[in-house]
Every structure is written in C-alpha cells, then in structure tokens.
Design a protein around this motif. Structure first.
Motif, PDB file in Angstrom:
ATOM      1  N   PRO A 105       0.825  -1.203   0.000  1.00 53.32           N
ATOM      2  CA  PRO A 105       0.000   0.000   0.000  1.00 53.32           C
ATOM      3  C   PRO A 105       0.864   1.260   0.000  1.00 53.32           C
ATOM      4  O   PRO A 105       2.000   1.252   0.479  1.00 53.32           O
ATOM      5  N   THR A 132       1.535   5.252   1.158  1.00 55.82           N
ATOM      6  CA  THR A 132       1.245   6.105   2.311  1.00 55.82           C
ATOM      7  C   THR A 132       0.092   7.055   2.018  1.00 55.82           C
ATOM      8  O   THR A 132       0.087   7.746   1.001  1.00 55.82           O
ATOM      9  N   VAL A 136      -6.145   1.091   1.980  1.00 55.49           N
ATOM     10  CA  VAL A 136      -5.669  -0.286   1.912  1.00 55.49           C
ATOM     11  C   VAL A 136      -6.752  -1.133   1.249  1.00 55.49           C
ATOM     12  O   VAL A 136      -7.930  -1.039   1.612  1.00 55.49           O
ATOM     13  N   ILE A 183      -3.216   7.029  12.533  1.00 55.35           N
ATOM     14  CA  ILE A 183      -2.335   6.764  11.406  1.00 55.35           C
ATOM     15  C   ILE A 183      -2.043   8.086  10.723  1.00 55.35           C
ATOM     16  O   ILE A 183      -2.962   8.876  10.465  1.00 55.35           O
ATOM     17  N   ARG A 229      -6.754   3.736   5.785  1.00 56.76           N
ATOM     18  CA  ARG A 229      -5.635   4.219   4.972  1.00 56.76           C
ATOM     19  C   ARG A 229      -4.312   3.876   5.641  1.00 56.76           C
ATOM     20  O   ARG A 229      -4.191   3.866   6.865  1.00 56.76           O
ATOM     21  N   TYR A 230      -3.307   3.666   4.789  1.00 55.33           N
ATOM     22  CA  TYR A 230      -1.983   3.207   5.232  1.00 55.33           C
ATOM     23  C   TYR A 230      -1.111   4.387   5.644  1.00 55.33           C
ATOM     24  O   TYR A 230      -1.145   5.462   5.031  1.00 55.33           O
ATOM     25  N   ALA A 268       4.493   0.770  10.494  1.00 52.71           N
ATOM     26  CA  ALA A 268       3.482   1.046   9.481  1.00 52.71           C
ATOM     27  C   ALA A 268       2.246   0.200   9.732  1.00 52.71           C
ATOM     28  O   ALA A 268       2.342  -0.947  10.188  1.00 52.71           O
ATOM     29  N   GLY A 269       1.074   0.761   9.431  1.00 58.63           N
ATOM     30  CA  GLY A 269      -0.159   0.005   9.609  1.00 58.63           C
ATOM     31  C   GLY A 269      -1.361   0.805   9.187  1.00 58.63           C
ATOM     32  O   GLY A 269      -1.255   1.825   8.492  1.00 58.63           O
ATOM     33  N   PHE A 270      -2.517   0.356   9.643  1.00 53.94           N
ATOM     34  CA  PHE A 270      -3.765   1.047   9.328  1.00 53.94           C
ATOM     35  C   PHE A 270      -4.814   0.673  10.370  1.00 53.94           C
ATOM     36  O   PHE A 270      -4.662  -0.324  11.103  1.00 53.94           O
ATOM     37  N   ILE A 278       1.759  -3.611   9.946  1.00 53.33           N
ATOM     38  CA  ILE A 278       2.393  -4.247   8.798  1.00 53.33           C
ATOM     39  C   ILE A 278       3.878  -4.496   9.048  1.00 53.33           C
ATOM     40  O   ILE A 278       4.397  -5.570   8.756  1.00 53.33           O
ATOM     41  N   ARG A 284       5.164   1.581  -3.936  1.00 51.31           N
ATOM     42  CA  ARG A 284       4.536   0.882  -2.818  1.00 51.31           C
ATOM     43  C   ARG A 284       5.594   0.384  -1.846  1.00 51.31           C
ATOM     44  O   ARG A 284       6.718   0.066  -2.226  1.00 51.31           O
TER      45      ARG A 284
END
Length: 562
Positions: free
Chosen positions: A337, A339, A343, A377, A389-390, A424-426, A435, A447
């Motif tokens: 994904p 930024t 996602v 995030i 969203r990432y 990183a995550g969502f 992630i 990505r």
C-alpha cells in the motif's frame, strides 16, 4: 492503586509466584516476596545507594524478582540487562552490557553470583561502579519498611532490532497507568492466574506478565525461556493441569509448543479454563495460530482465547489488544500500500478458525487501544489519515514514556504530537493492523515492501525455518538492495527464494542471497534480527556466510541502511 508498589502495604499470604526449578515448582507467597524486596532495599541503602539508576544483571528468576522490587521499594530506578546466554560469545555480551552501562550511568550495578564476573568486566569497560553482589537471603539485613518512589520508575532498554539499544525513561505514572490498562483490558479478577516463560528483562515479560501479576496479587507460574525450550509441555501443563487462565508469548512460542508437544503428553489435560493467550512482540501468523488451536481443541481450547496485541517499550508496553473472548479478525490485503492511500482488503477471516493458504499475505487485528491510549495513522507529513488508509502509527496517552537516555536516534521518535512509532499500519473499524517497521522497507513501484512481509513469505518455503532467516533492505551506490540470509546446511531452497524475490520486488532492486550456519544472523536479546548490524556486516564483507545468488560488494556504505 496509585503506584505499582502499593500492594506491599498488604501482600497476600496465600497467592504468589510458582518458580520452576529443576523440573518442579517452588511456591513463594507475595508476603515472602515483599519481605525479600524490603531486605534488598535496606541492603542497597546500606551500600550508600540512595538515588539514581540501579543496573540489574541478575539471571536467577527468584533473585531477580527480589532485586527488581527491592530497587523500586528503595526509591531507585531499576534497569534490567539481558542475560549473557542470549549472546554468541562472552565478549559480545560484555560489549553489549558495557554499552548499556555507559548509557544508563547507574549509581550502582547489582549482580547475582552467577553473573558477578561478567558484570565486573562490563563495568570496568564502561567505567561504571564496581558491581554489588546480591547476598543470599539469609545474609540480607532486616526489612526496610520506609517505601520511597522515584519519579523515574524504570529505565527499559529496547531490544535494538532496528538500531542501537536505547534506554526508555518510564515514569512512575507511566508504569502504573500501563499496568492498570493491561489489567483492565484483560479483565483480570482475583480468580485469575498467569503463566510466563518470557525473559524478565524484556518489557513483555517484565510488565505484561510479572509486574501485572504482582500488582493484581494473582498467582504467577514463572519459567525461564530455557525451561520452555527444553520442555514446552511444562508451559501447556500450567493451563491444562493447573487451570492457569492467562499467558503471553510471541508467535514463535505457540509454533514451537504445537510442533513439539506429543499427543500422550496432552492426554488428560483440560484447557477450558484458559481464557487469554496474548500474542505479541512479533507478527502473528494466522496459520500457526490455527495449527495451535486445532491441536488443543480436543482438550477444551478455544480459538477466541487468542488476544493479539501491539506494544513497545516507548509506550511502557501495551498500546492495543483484542478483547479476551472476541475472536480476532484477519484480513488479506493487496501488497505494497502507498502512504495515505486506502488499503485494499481482498478477503476476511477469523484468527484460529480459518487457516489461510498463504499466511504471509494475511494480517491479524491487534485490537483497539487500551485504556488511556490513543492511536492514529499519519502520512509522511505527520497529518492524520482516515480509517482504512496506510501510514505510520502514532501513539499518545498516559503510558507514552518520557523519552530516551543514551542514543536518541532510531525509527521511533518522541514528538510534541505524540510517539511516532516507526511502525506502518492502518486502522479498520477502529482496530489496529500492523504491517512492519518503516525503517525496514523499500519503495517498489511507489509501494512499500517490508522486511517482515518478506520474512513471513520466506518461512513458507520448504527448507527455510522460522527464526533461521533474515531480510535487510536499504540502498547502496544509489540503488535499492535486498539482502536475504538463510541459515541452512544446503541451498535446496534457493530457486523458490529467488522466485519469491522476483515476484515481490522488481529488476530495479538488487538482490543478494546468502547461506549461513545457524546463529550467524545477529539478533537482539529477544530474538529479532538486528537488520542494521546485518546490513553493515554484509556491506563490509564481514558476515560469515556464503553468497549463493547476487554479487556481494565490500565498499563501506555511506547510504541508507534499513
């Protein structure tokens, strides 16, 4: 309860800690543990230690509990140091301990008799105070009843998976806030009990199981990591034969236990009272959880017992967790994904119930924030992004620590807006999905590709074992590079690994694959790859491995190393 030591005012005479020793259990009540702590507090004061940090090099679990709690009771700041048994050599541990002592600037170094020699060597190298050797209990002075509280309650050194270990400054308010949040999240009652084989110098073992149990005055069944490795069935027996209700372990622990325990060892067990199995410290593998659940299901284990969680030393420990009894959600997302962008979720499932064919593509929910904590995030500019969203995980709240002592650089950053975790995550429906580390990633066609994602995919290949491979990502000479190390006796896995890298990366990324002997990958005291050290070793031509694909250069790097 305003302080983690308030239990000392009226410690339980019936509950306490069951210490595993030589294949059996020795029970010590909290009243006895409190008395031991008071005596050690008086010993420290008698040695002229009245304020500051006390670095702890104490390997024996029973001695550690007294030393840690005694340091707190004396109004001092404990700073545990990892056991030398997690290091490849005496010299490497001495260097590590000396670096921590230099950063901690302790008023005293307290060691047990087992580690007195190595503590002395590290103290000399760091120009720290000569170690105080912890006396036997019978040789300690009378208990000190005057309890004091230091503003800095704990100096917790991070494991250093992405850089040099740093001392996280945890205040007294941070510590009690996180312990309360942990107990609230798990719904701990006086009838609960806990098991742990996690090292006591690591935040998950120290705060998540040991200190939380002590504050709650809940029975704790305490093993060492070496007890667990030797016989994982002992850990399972705590729950299947003794009725223990709570535990915590990384993904590796559940995989190891499921793969090693024999059917005859499970005969007669009953896991129906086991209600919480926290899973943290590393990525949750949905296939491993499903295997563990299936293995124990005939004996009363429920998949909803699993409670994946997210935390870090910089937030004292717990940030978020799946509520006990609520089966965690898992999602399959589209790779890489961008930024700030949404996602793409390709499929949904339930942890421990569904077994994905390609578990590396699936993520488990780490639940909602615990009491007193807030998660958002953010994009590259630090602006919050919408649910789904990432971006980077930023944390605020009562458990966020006060900053670092020692090295101040790293993937995690304390800012006025909150703790930028470097992860990183969502968020999805208010639940956190992690992630991987931002510092352990590359941009491929716009990505993000994370080292943890690649490692999760690698261990699905026959011949590549969990804990026996590592990925380091970075750039050299203006070109992105991926380095993969597999600890193995042969290279039968090479074609599959090469195919995986071609699929996940592209021709713009230079790849190097090395085969090495077991133990070659530098790891933290909690077993995570030290990627920056690995990157530097390979770049300098100092890594003890054989290049089986790609070309290794030995020009020292001046560019980014993830």
């Amino acid at each position: 309860m305003a302080n983690v030591m308030d239990w000392m005012d009226d410690p339980s005479e019936t509950r306490g800690i069951h210490f595993h020793r030589n294949g059996s259990w020795e029970f010590t009540t909290y009243r006895e543990i409190g008395d031991h702590a008071r005596r050690i507090a008086n010993h420290l004061r008698g040695q002229g230690v009245h304020e500051g940090v006390v670095s702890l090099l104490v390997e024996d679990s029973q001695a550690f509990t007294g030393a840690f709690l005694g340091t707190l009771h004396a109004g001092l700041t404990p700073a545990p140091i990892a056991s030398p048994l997690t290091f490849a050599s005496h010299d490497s541990f001495t260097d590590h301990a000396a670096a921590i002592l230099r950063a901690a600037e302790p008023a005293a170094v307290l060691a047990d008799t087992r580690l007195a020699g190595v503590a002395e060597a590290a103290a000399v190298k760091a120009q720290a105070p000569a170690p105080l050797v912890l006396p036997a209990r019978a040789e300690l002075p009378d208990p000190e009843n005057d309890r004091r509280t230091a503003e800095l309650a704990l100096l917790q050194f991070t494991s250093g998976s992405s850089g040099t270990p740093k001392g996280v400054c945890v205040s007294a308010d941070n510590l009690i806030a996180n312990v309360r949040a942990n107990l609230d999240w798990l719904g701990v009652t006086p009838e609960d009990s806990c098991s742990s084989w996690l090292p006591l110098y690591h935040d998950m073992g120290l705060i998540g199981t040991f200190l939380s149990s002590v504050v709650a005055q809940a029975d704790l069944w305490l093993m060492t990591p070496y007890d667990f490795i030797a016989a994982p069935v002992r850990w399972l027996e705590c729950h299947g034969r003794e009725g223990v209700t709570i535990t915590a372990a990384p993904n590796f622990g559940y995989a190891y236990a499921a793969g090693r325990v024999r059917e005859e060892e499970l005969a007669g067990t009953d896991f129906s009272t086991w209600r919480v199995a926290m899973s943290g410290a590393e990525r949750v593998d949905a296939a491993i959880v499903a295997k563990f659940s299936e293995r124990l299901a005939p004996y009363g284990f429920r998949a909803s017992t699993f409670s994946p969680c997210y935390g870090m030393a910089e937030s004292t420990l717990a940030v978020s967790g799946v509520a006990p009894g609520a089966t965690a959600s898992i999602v399959c997302i589209e790779n890489g994904p961008r930024t700030g962008e949404p996602v793409t979720v390709l499929d949904y499932g339930r942890l421990g119930v569904d077994r994905p064919d390609s578990p590396a593509d699936w993520l488990s929910s780490c639940g909602k924030p615990v009491t007193g904590m807030h998660v958002e995030i953010i994009d590259d500019d630090g602006n919050p992004v919408a649910d789904g969203r990432y971006g980077e995980i930023r944390v605020t709240g009562t458990s966020v620590a006060q900053g670092y002592r020692g090295a101040t650089t790293g993937s995690s950053t304390f800012t006025p807006e909150g703790l930028r975790t470097g992860d990183a995550g969502f968020l999805l429906d208010g639940e956190l999905y992690v992630i991987g580390r931002l510092g352990d990633s590359l941009k491929v066609r716009g990505r993000k590709v994370h080292a943890e994602d690649l490692e999760a995919a690698l261990v699905q290949i026959e011949g590549v074992r969990a804990g026996r491979c590592a990925v380091a990502l970075g750039s050299r000479d203006g070109r992105d590079r991926a380095v993969v190390v597999v600890e193995s006796d042969d290279s039968a896995w090479l074609p599959a690994v090469s195919t995986l890298l071609r699929t996940r990366l592209d021709a713009s990324v230079e790849t190097i694959i090395l085969r090495a002997e077991r133990g070659a990958v530098p790891r933290t005291s909690s077993g995570k790859p030290r990627r920056r050290v690995l990157w530097q070793q390979i770049g300098d031509g100092e890594f003890p491995g054989e290049v089986v694909a790609g070309k290794q250069t030995t020009t020292p790097t001046t560019e980014r190393a993830s």
